[in-house]
Design a protein around this motif. Sequence first.
Motif, short mmCIF file in Angstrom:
data_model
loop_
_atom_site.label_atom_id
_atom_site.label_comp_id
_atom_site.label_asym_id
_atom_site.label_seq_id
_atom_site.Cartn_x
_atom_site.Cartn_y
_atom_site.Cartn_z
N TRP A 25 0.96 -1.12 0.10
CA TRP A 25 0.10 -0.06 0.06
C TRP A 25 0.80 1.31 0.02
CZ3 TRP A 25 -3.17 -2.87 -1.85
CH2 TRP A 25 -3.88 -3.94 -0.87
N ARG A 26 2.00 1.35 0.80
CA ARG A 26 2.72 2.41 0.47
C ARG A 26 3.47 2.56 -0.60
NH1 ARG A 26 4.77 1.48 5.67
NH2 ARG A 26 6.22 -0.06 5.05
N SER A 29 0.84 3.90 -2.87
CA SER A 29 0.48 5.11 -2.69
C SER A 29 1.50 6.38 -3.11
CB SER A 29 0.46 5.42 -1.12
OG SER A 29 -0.41 4.69 -0.64
N GLN A 30 2.88 5.91 -2.91
CA GLN A 30 4.04 6.83 -3.47
C GLN A 30 3.97 6.92 -4.96
OE1 GLN A 30 7.29 4.82 -1.79
NE2 GLN A 30 7.34 6.00 0.04
N ILE A 34 -1.54 8.93 -4.57
CA ILE A 34 -2.76 9.02 -3.49
C ILE A 34 -2.60 7.83 -2.78
CG2 ILE A 34 -3.97 7.67 -5.29
CD1 ILE A 34 -6.59 8.97 -4.54
N GLN A 35 -3.35 8.03 -1.56
CA GLN A 35 -3.17 7.31 -0.37
C GLN A 35 -4.02 5.91 -0.95
OE1 GLN A 35 -4.85 7.95 3.31
NE2 GLN A 35 -3.95 6.25 4.30
N VAL A 36 -3.35 4.79 -0.97
CA VAL A 36 -3.97 3.35 -1.28
C VAL A 36 -4.11 2.55 0.13
CG1 VAL A 36 -3.75 1.38 -2.71
CG2 VAL A 36 -2.89 3.52 -3.66
N THR A 37 -5.18 1.88 0.17
CA THR A 37 -5.51 0.92 1.24
C THR A 37 -6.28 -0.30 0.63
OG1 THR A 37 -7.35 1.86 1.71
CG2 THR A 37 -5.71 2.87 2.85
N ASN A 40 -9.60 0.65 -0.65
CA ASN A 40 -9.88 1.58 -1.78
C ASN A 40 -9.13 1.25 -2.88
OD1 ASN A 40 -7.14 2.48 -1.25
ND2 ASN A 40 -7.95 4.67 -0.88
N VAL A 44 -9.18 3.21 -6.66
CA VAL A 44 -7.84 3.93 -6.81
C VAL A 44 -7.49 3.40 -8.29
CG1 VAL A 44 -5.68 4.16 -6.13
CG2 VAL A 44 -7.20 4.83 -4.67
N TYR A 48 -7.24 5.87 -11.46
CA TYR A 48 -6.10 5.99 -12.23
C TYR A 48 -6.05 5.49 -13.75
CZ TYR A 48 -0.75 5.43 -13.33
OH TYR A 48 0.15 5.61 -13.71
#
Length: 76
Positions: A25-26, A29-30, A34-37, A40, A44, A48
Amino acid sequence: MSYHEIAAASGYSSDYIKDVGSKLWRRLSQALGIQVTKSNLHSVIKRYARQEVDQLDRSIAPRFSSEPCPKMNFEI
């Protein structure tokens, strides 16, 4: 699917799956900005992909116009 279910199906421990998931996820996100969990990820990725298609459409559209194509002369 829960981390516990993933762990049971894969043969890895829940802690290992949570650790790898957190790193995934980190990194996503980078990369996407956008924050990815886990919850979501689907939305996402869809967003995208839609943005990438829209950007491609915008870059291709100016190449096409309503004017007729010029005749091409080819020699064989």
